[in-house]
Design an enzyme around this catalytic site. Sequence first.
Site, PDB file in Angstrom:
ATOM      1  N   HIS A 307       6.534  -7.684  -0.317  1.00 30.71           N
ATOM      2  CA  HIS A 307       6.099  -5.885  -0.551  1.00 30.71           C
ATOM      3  C   HIS A 307       7.196  -5.097  -0.742  1.00 30.71           C
ATOM      4  O   HIS A 307       7.855  -5.039  -0.858  1.00 30.71           O
ATOM      5  CB  HIS A 307       5.775  -5.285   0.648  1.00 30.71           C
ATOM      6  CG  HIS A 307       4.334  -4.326   0.021  1.00 30.71           C
ATOM      7  ND1 HIS A 307       4.731  -2.966   0.105  1.00 30.71           N
ATOM      8  CD2 HIS A 307       2.611  -4.918   0.812  1.00 30.71           C
ATOM      9  CE1 HIS A 307       3.521  -2.479  -0.187  1.00 30.71           C
ATOM     10  NE2 HIS A 307       2.137  -3.173   0.104  1.00 30.71           N
ATOM     11  N   ASP A 364      -2.068  -8.697   0.441  1.00 34.69           N
ATOM     12  CA  ASP A 364      -2.473  -9.326  -0.428  1.00 34.69           C
ATOM     13  C   ASP A 364      -3.322 -10.637  -0.464  1.00 34.69           C
ATOM     14  O   ASP A 364      -3.628 -11.521  -0.901  1.00 34.69           O
ATOM     15  CB  ASP A 364      -2.313  -8.685  -1.354  1.00 34.69           C
ATOM     16  CG  ASP A 364      -1.984  -7.485  -1.871  1.00 34.69           C
ATOM     17  OD1 ASP A 364      -3.037  -6.723  -1.309  1.00 34.69           O
ATOM     18  OD2 ASP A 364      -1.284  -6.746  -2.059  1.00 34.69           O
TER      19      ASP A 364
END
Length: 428
Positions: A307, A364
């Site tokens: 991330h 995600d």
Amino acid sequence: MSNKATLEVNGQKHEFPLVVGSENEVAIDIKSLRSVTGGVTTIDPGFKNTGSCESAITFLDGEKGILRYRGYSIEELAEKADFLEVAYLLIFGELPTKAQHEKFHADIKSKSVVDDDVRKIVDAFPKSAHPMGVLSSLTSALTAFNPTSVNVDSEEDMYNSVVKILGKFPVLVAWTLRKKNGLPLDYGDNNLGYVENVLKMMFKQPNEEYVQNEVIVDALDKLLILHADHEQNCSTSTVRVVGSSHAGLFASLSAGISALWGPLHGGANQAVLEMLEAIKEDGGDTKKYMAKAKDKNDPFRLMGFGHRVYKNFDPRAKIIKVAADEVLNNLGVEDPILDVAKALEQEALNDPYFVDRKLYPNVDFYSGIIYRAMGIPTDMFTVMFALGRLPGWIAQWREMRLGKEPIGRPRQVYIGETYRKFTIVENR
């Protein structure tokens, strides 16, 4: 530590105050920079080092993997609160009492009917239209059916605008999916909870009774909470900047939806599933693709791992991984795409290359798996993200307007041609 920073420009020293946040974040207040230096500005592409505001809504520490809404840890909220409690917390600053929670839900339900003329707008879209384009257009269209602007100095006006959009937005989300799937449009069931109603509006078949699955309800509730706010990201900054022009709430939200649409932002979970599809079509050899991901000369990029903000781990991913396992076990889904996902997850969690670099599966990755298992089409994933992010956008818009923030107006460094004399077309 000094409470000032010194900047030297052209031999002249200038002092600027330091702003220290409640979590000891330090920022240099440069709002007087141009005036004291005779026009000097800063340049910061992507605003990676620039704070656009002071905010009391969300705290994020990417190095330590911390995410808190109004001081409450995301772990505790996901475990103990429901989505409407979190929405109330983000927007109004405190967790609701039982009475406030019940009134909030009742008021949202009372404002949930969308003008029937909006159906005509939905009908005008082809089934092939991307759901995010449809959702952005429908949200903007609400302005036409609610033409009065919000009086931000009136608590009643602000509250009514909040419950109105929280009531109508799930209907727009459901209609977007039902249009895509060729199903009749519905307004839902006011006897249900907020998340239960969203699921029924999306999935109820016209010729059979809809039965709630509590595992799915709980997983979606958690997903919405985990996505509810994330500090000054691209879409949130867009909502604040558009709102700073005193554009209305619906128009500002529509702009935020458009910003969320991009594959580098809300479209990331869609990109994960598209990657999994591609791996499956190529034979499903996950070891081959893990090797490609580690090869610096290979353009392949492993989506859904690591991330850009969380440098250690994504705290949301730890929570939603459990929900993903529960959903897959409960539904007993047999899907080669999900088999590819589970194989990639196991290899990444045990491969020293990924472990050493802290390239763990992120939110995600797991949200895409859950939505796929639930039967939500890939291009609807970002719409679901928008549903979760709605209270955060509202909270940020409300904070910005109540704080009387000035209109957003970034500066630039011009690098084009200097003055040139115009030559008429016959002489060029």
